[in-house]
Design a protein around this motif. Structure first.
Motif, mmCIF file in Angstrom:
data_model
loop_
_atom_site.group_PDB
_atom_site.id
_atom_site.type_symbol
_atom_site.label_atom_id
_atom_site.label_comp_id
_atom_site.label_asym_id
_atom_site.label_seq_id
_atom_site.Cartn_x
_atom_site.Cartn_y
_atom_site.Cartn_z
ATOM 1 N N GLU A 169 -3.755 0.546 -3.271
ATOM 2 C CA GLU A 169 -3.269 -0.816 -3.133
ATOM 3 C C GLU A 169 -2.324 -1.090 -4.300
ATOM 4 N N ARG A 194 0.837 -1.200 0.000
ATOM 5 C CA ARG A 194 0.000 0.000 0.000
ATOM 6 C C ARG A 194 0.872 1.251 0.000
ATOM 7 N N ILE A 246 -9.341 7.554 2.769
ATOM 8 C CA ILE A 246 -9.395 6.739 3.986
ATOM 9 C C ILE A 246 -9.427 7.685 5.179
ATOM 10 N N ASP A 247 -9.769 7.157 6.315
ATOM 11 C CA ASP A 247 -9.736 7.911 7.564
ATOM 12 C C ASP A 247 -8.269 8.026 7.992
ATOM 13 N N LYS A 248 -7.824 9.244 8.256
ATOM 14 C CA LYS A 248 -6.427 9.448 8.680
ATOM 15 C C LYS A 248 -6.077 8.619 9.912
ATOM 16 N N GLY A 249 -7.064 8.401 10.756
ATOM 17 C CA GLY A 249 -6.840 7.650 11.990
ATOM 18 C C GLY A 249 -6.440 6.208 11.775
ATOM 19 N N THR A 250 -6.623 5.692 10.563
ATOM 20 C CA THR A 250 -6.246 4.301 10.285
ATOM 21 C C THR A 250 -4.759 4.161 9.956
ATOM 22 N N LEU A 251 -4.076 5.279 9.769
ATOM 23 C CA LEU A 251 -2.638 5.237 9.455
ATOM 24 C C LEU A 251 -1.833 5.036 10.735
ATOM 25 N N PRO A 252 -0.679 4.387 10.652
ATOM 26 C CA PRO A 252 0.148 4.170 11.851
ATOM 27 C C PRO A 252 0.552 5.493 12.508
ATOM 28 N N HIS A 253 0.693 5.469 13.810
ATOM 29 C CA HIS A 253 1.057 6.671 14.563
ATOM 30 C C HIS A 253 2.365 7.287 14.075
#
Length: 152
Positions: free
Chosen positions: A150, A101, A120-127
């Motif tokens: 993808e 991805r 996508i929701d930004k919150g789904t990305l790693p910290h």
């Protein structure tokens, strides 16, 4: 011509990024960071020219995820497909690296949607991604959206 960046390109890359960061379209990057991440960058050099007129980076953030960042194309070369070509070079490298991805934080989602990215929701990305956000002048009132593609 698009190729991988060299150390000798960093000043031109910095010039482009600084120019576009003043308009709020990319995050300003210090010279020291650009030297550190030179291997992330592709550059566009127009035929017959010696100065860099475009740049884009693929920055690996996790085992299956990378970010496209610092996409800049000099005004006189915009609308000619240079940005898309730079992104395609980054995506090709992502495939070679085995990444699944690639994401982007952008305020021009229509542009990236045409290239196969989706919101996508930004919150789904790693910290880990948010380490750059705290350096941004827009933080915490960010106007960018997160998009992902993808890789096949």
């Amino acid at each position: 011509m698009i190729r991988k960046a060299k150390i000798s390109d960093i000043r031109d890359i910095h010039r482009l990024i600084t120019h576009f960061s003043r308009h709020g379209s990319v995050l300003q990057r210090p010279l020291s960071e650009l030297y550190e991440y030179v291997r992330d960058f592709f550059v566009f050099i127009p035929e017959g020219e010696t100065i860099i007129a475009g740049t884009c980076a693929l920055h690996v953030t996790w085992e299956d995820l990378a970010e496209i960042r610092s996409l800049t194309v000099a005004e006189e070369y915009q609308g000619l497909g240079v940005g898309e070509d730079l992104i395609e070079h980054c995506l090709a490298e992502a495939r070679e690296l085995g990444l699944r991805r690639v994401f982007v934080l952008t305020n021009v989602p229509d542009y990236f949607q045409r290239l196969g990215f989706f919101l996508i929701d930004k919150g789904t990305l790693p910290h880990k991604v948010w380490a750059d956000c705290v350096k941004c002048l827009k933080f915490p009132d960010c106007d960018e959206v997160a998009m992902i593609k993808e890789i096949k």
